[in-house]
Structure formats: C-alpha cells, structure tokens
Design a protein around this motif. Structure first.
Motif, PDB file in Angstrom:
ATOM      1  N   LEU A 189       0.804  -1.216   0.000  1.00 54.84           N
ATOM      2  CA  LEU A 189       0.000   0.000   0.000  1.00 54.84           C
ATOM      3  C   LEU A 189       0.844   1.275   0.000  1.00 54.84           C
ATOM      4  CD1 LEU A 189      -3.032  -1.052   2.221  1.00 54.84           C
ATOM      5  CD2 LEU A 189      -2.785  -1.100  -0.274  1.00 54.84           C
ATOM      6  N   ILE A 190       2.083   1.204   0.429  1.00 57.88           N
ATOM      7  CA  ILE A 190       2.980   2.358   0.295  1.00 57.88           C
ATOM      8  C   ILE A 190       3.208   2.636  -1.194  1.00 57.88           C
ATOM      9  CG2 ILE A 190       5.331   3.222   0.647  1.00 57.88           C
ATOM     10  CD1 ILE A 190       5.332   1.753   3.350  1.00 57.88           C
ATOM     11  N   GLU A 191       3.479   1.577  -1.951  1.00 56.61           N
ATOM     12  CA  GLU A 191       3.649   1.746  -3.401  1.00 56.61           C
ATOM     13  C   GLU A 191       2.389   2.322  -4.030  1.00 56.61           C
ATOM     14  OE1 GLU A 191       4.725  -1.922  -5.304  1.00 56.61           O
ATOM     15  OE2 GLU A 191       6.740  -1.933  -4.424  1.00 56.61           O
ATOM     16  N   VAL A 192       1.229   1.849  -3.594  1.00 61.21           N
ATOM     17  CA  VAL A 192      -0.038   2.335  -4.144  1.00 61.21           C
ATOM     18  C   VAL A 192      -0.190   3.829  -3.858  1.00 61.21           C
ATOM     19  CG1 VAL A 192      -2.563   2.165  -4.012  1.00 61.21           C
ATOM     20  CG2 VAL A 192      -1.159   0.077  -3.988  1.00 61.21           C
ATOM     21  N   ALA A 193       0.058   4.228  -2.604  1.00 56.46           N
ATOM     22  CA  ALA A 193      -0.071   5.647  -2.233  1.00 56.46           C
ATOM     23  C   ALA A 193       0.897   6.511  -3.034  1.00 56.46           C
ATOM     24  CB  ALA A 193       0.161   5.824  -0.735  1.00 56.46           C
ATOM     25  N   MET A 194       2.135   6.070  -3.177  1.00 52.85           N
ATOM     26  CA  MET A 194       3.138   6.837  -3.935  1.00 52.85           C
ATOM     27  C   MET A 194       2.744   6.925  -5.410  1.00 52.85           C
ATOM     28  SD  MET A 194       5.683   7.902  -1.956  1.00 52.85           S
ATOM     29  CE  MET A 194       7.096   8.103  -3.019  1.00 52.85           C
ATOM     30  N   LYS A 195       2.316   5.809  -5.981  1.00 52.86           N
ATOM     31  CA  LYS A 195       1.940   5.780  -7.397  1.00 52.86           C
ATOM     32  C   LYS A 195       0.748   6.691  -7.655  1.00 52.86           C
ATOM     33  CE  LYS A 195       0.064   2.490 -10.774  1.00 52.86           C
ATOM     34  NZ  LYS A 195      -1.377   2.625 -10.696  1.00 52.86           N
ATOM     35  N   GLU A 196      -0.268   6.580  -6.834  1.00 57.69           N
ATOM     36  CA  GLU A 196      -1.463   7.409  -7.011  1.00 57.69           C
ATOM     37  C   GLU A 196      -1.127   8.894  -6.852  1.00 57.69           C
ATOM     38  OE1 GLU A 196      -4.590   6.573  -7.940  1.00 57.69           O
ATOM     39  OE2 GLU A 196      -4.080   4.449  -8.121  1.00 57.69           O
ATOM     40  N   ALA A 197      -0.318   9.214  -5.862  1.00 60.14           N
ATOM     41  CA  ALA A 197       0.063  10.610  -5.630  1.00 60.14           C
ATOM     42  C   ALA A 197       0.816  11.172  -6.834  1.00 60.14           C
ATOM     43  CB  ALA A 197       0.915  10.722  -4.365  1.00 60.14           C
ATOM     44  N   GLN A 198       1.734  10.383  -7.388  1.00 64.12           N
ATOM     45  CA  GLN A 198       2.504  10.844  -8.541  1.00 64.12           C
ATOM     46  C   GLN A 198       1.603  10.985  -9.772  1.00 64.12           C
ATOM     47  OE1 GLN A 198       3.764   9.464 -11.692  1.00 64.12           O
ATOM     48  NE2 GLN A 198       4.676  11.489 -11.877  1.00 64.12           N
ATOM     49  N   GLU A 199       0.748   9.988 -10.007  1.00 68.57           N
ATOM     50  CA  GLU A 199      -0.137  10.040 -11.178  1.00 68.57           C
ATOM     51  C   GLU A 199      -1.129  11.193 -11.095  1.00 68.57           C
ATOM     52  OE1 GLU A 199      -2.081   6.234 -11.427  1.00 68.57           O
ATOM     53  OE2 GLU A 199      -0.313   5.234 -12.269  1.00 68.57           O
ATOM     54  N   GLU A 200      -1.634  11.480  -9.893  1.00 68.11           N
ATOM     55  CA  GLU A 200      -2.664  12.498  -9.744  1.00 68.11           C
ATOM     56  C   GLU A 200      -2.117  13.914  -9.615  1.00 68.11           C
ATOM     57  OE1 GLU A 200      -5.333  11.328  -6.584  1.00 68.11           O
ATOM     58  OE2 GLU A 200      -5.700   9.375  -7.517  1.00 68.11           O
ATOM     59  N   SER A 201      -0.800  14.036  -9.385  1.00 66.71           N
ATOM     60  CA  SER A 201      -0.227  15.373  -9.195  1.00 66.71           C
ATOM     61  C   SER A 201       0.874  15.714 -10.195  1.00 66.71           C
ATOM     62  CB  SER A 201       0.356  15.498  -7.784  1.00 66.71           C
ATOM     63  OG  SER A 201       1.520  14.683  -7.652  1.00 66.71           O
ATOM     64  N   GLY A 202       1.515  14.686 -10.755  1.00 69.70           N
ATOM     65  CA  GLY A 202       2.664  14.908 -11.621  1.00 69.70           C
ATOM     66  C   GLY A 202       3.940  15.190 -10.855  1.00 69.70           C
ATOM     67  N   LEU A 203       3.881  15.205  -9.536  1.00 68.07           N
ATOM     68  CA  LEU A 203       5.057  15.529  -8.721  1.00 68.07           C
ATOM     69  C   LEU A 203       6.109  14.431  -8.779  1.00 68.07           C
ATOM     70  CD1 LEU A 203       3.309  17.004  -5.543  1.00 68.07           C
ATOM     71  CD2 LEU A 203       4.613  18.267  -7.280  1.00 68.07           C
ATOM     72  N   ARG A 204       7.346  14.837  -8.973  1.00 66.65           N
ATOM     73  CA  ARG A 204       8.482  13.905  -8.971  1.00 66.65           C
ATOM     74  C   ARG A 204       9.271  13.999  -7.663  1.00 66.65           C
ATOM     75  NH1 ARG A 204       7.016  10.545 -12.706  1.00 66.65           N
ATOM     76  NH2 ARG A 204       6.551  11.540 -14.678  1.00 66.65           N
TER      77      ARG A 204
END
Length: 183
Positions: A84-99
C-alpha cells in the motif's frame, strides 16, 4: 510492505482519535481476505492515500475529486497490489505529476473506513483507506489528472475553509501539526 507487513503494522497501530480506533479491528480482519486488495471485493477493499505536505509543514496538497466533487487527499485503489505504500506513492505521482514526492515514514499515518455510494455498475461498498505521510516540493509544477477538477496547495490554516467539515481530513491535519516526525 506486503499483506503480512500491513497486518503487523495494524497490530501495533494506536491512535488517540475515537473515530479512528474502531477501524483497526476491521482493517485487521480484512487482511485475512485474499481479495482485500481488489476492487472486485464488493463488500469493501483496501485503498491507499497520500497526505502530502510541503517541507516547511505549512501546506497540504489536495485534489478536487472529479467524481465526488469534494476536496480530498490524493490516493486510489490497490488493484491487486498488496504494497500500500507503493499504491499511495503511485497514485500521488499520477494524480499530481510531482516527482519530488518523498515518504516521510513507512508506518501508517492514518486509517479511514468510509462508504462509497452506489453508482452505475458499482454497488455501495466500503473503502478501507490506509494513509501515508509524504512530502513534496511546493514549488514543483502540478499536473492535473483526469480524476481531478483541480489541485491546490492549501495553507494549513485555510483547510477548514476550503473543505468544510470532513473529519478524516481534519484528523490528518491535526496529526500533522502534532507529529514529531515532522520536526
């Protein structure tokens, strides 16, 4: 982080928040179900979210969710991923574009069990949302995804004005201002 790691973290997770405490037993029970990480489990399933803050701990990044029409933290379905850490990081990156996203702590930051109302082809069900604390550069440009109407860094002292009454967001906001992890 996998199913066993999540179970171990849930077993030691403690919260002073009355509304959050009852969720722990429900989350622990759900870890026993092999379908818990798939949205096909119609009674409810795991999701993961990112409570994103800036480095100075003065702002949080929220999205105006397209389907729900409400300001929320970024996150989404596990879709079979037990990390779920990977899920949270992936979703955050996909939804914000933040690197510049960085996990502040690998332990659970917050838990929330909430109902998702029936929609066409999707019955009413629960989301068992495991939330993690992330940090990002507030100066980095944002990219709005199809899931959002808008994205905004909201000053902590303006969150209530922006979102209205949402106890889970207010709880994460309070945790952020009290957390020693942030210092």
């Amino acid at each position: 982080m996998d199913r066993l790691s999540l179970r171990n973290q849930l077993q030691v997770y403690r919260t002073p928040y009355e509304e959050e405490s009852p969720f722990i037993a429900d989350f622990l029970e759900l870890t026993q179900d092999p379908l818990a990480y798939k949205r096909e489990r119609l009674a409810g399933h795991f999701t993961a979210s990112a409570w994103i803050v800036n480095k100075k701990r003065t702002h949080t990044l929220l999205t105006l969710h397209r389907k729900l029409g409400r300001w929320l933290q970024l996150g989404g379905h596990a879709d079979g991923n037990e990390n779920l850490i990977e899920v949270a990081m992936k979703e955050a990156q996909e939804e914000s574009g933040l690197r510049s996203l960085r996990l502040v702590d690998s332990t659970i930051f917050d838990l929330d069990k909430h109902i998702i109302l029936e929609r066409p082809h999707v019955p009413e069900h629960f989301h068992f949302d495991v939330r993690y604390l992330l940090e990002a550069d507030i100066q980095e440009p944002l990219q709005i995804s199809e899931e959002s109407i808008s994205l905004a860094w909201i000053a902590f002292d303006s969150v209530v004005d922006m979102i209205g009454y949402n106890p889970s967001i207010l709880r994460m906001l309070e945790k952020t201002s009290k957390s020693e992890i942030l210092l």
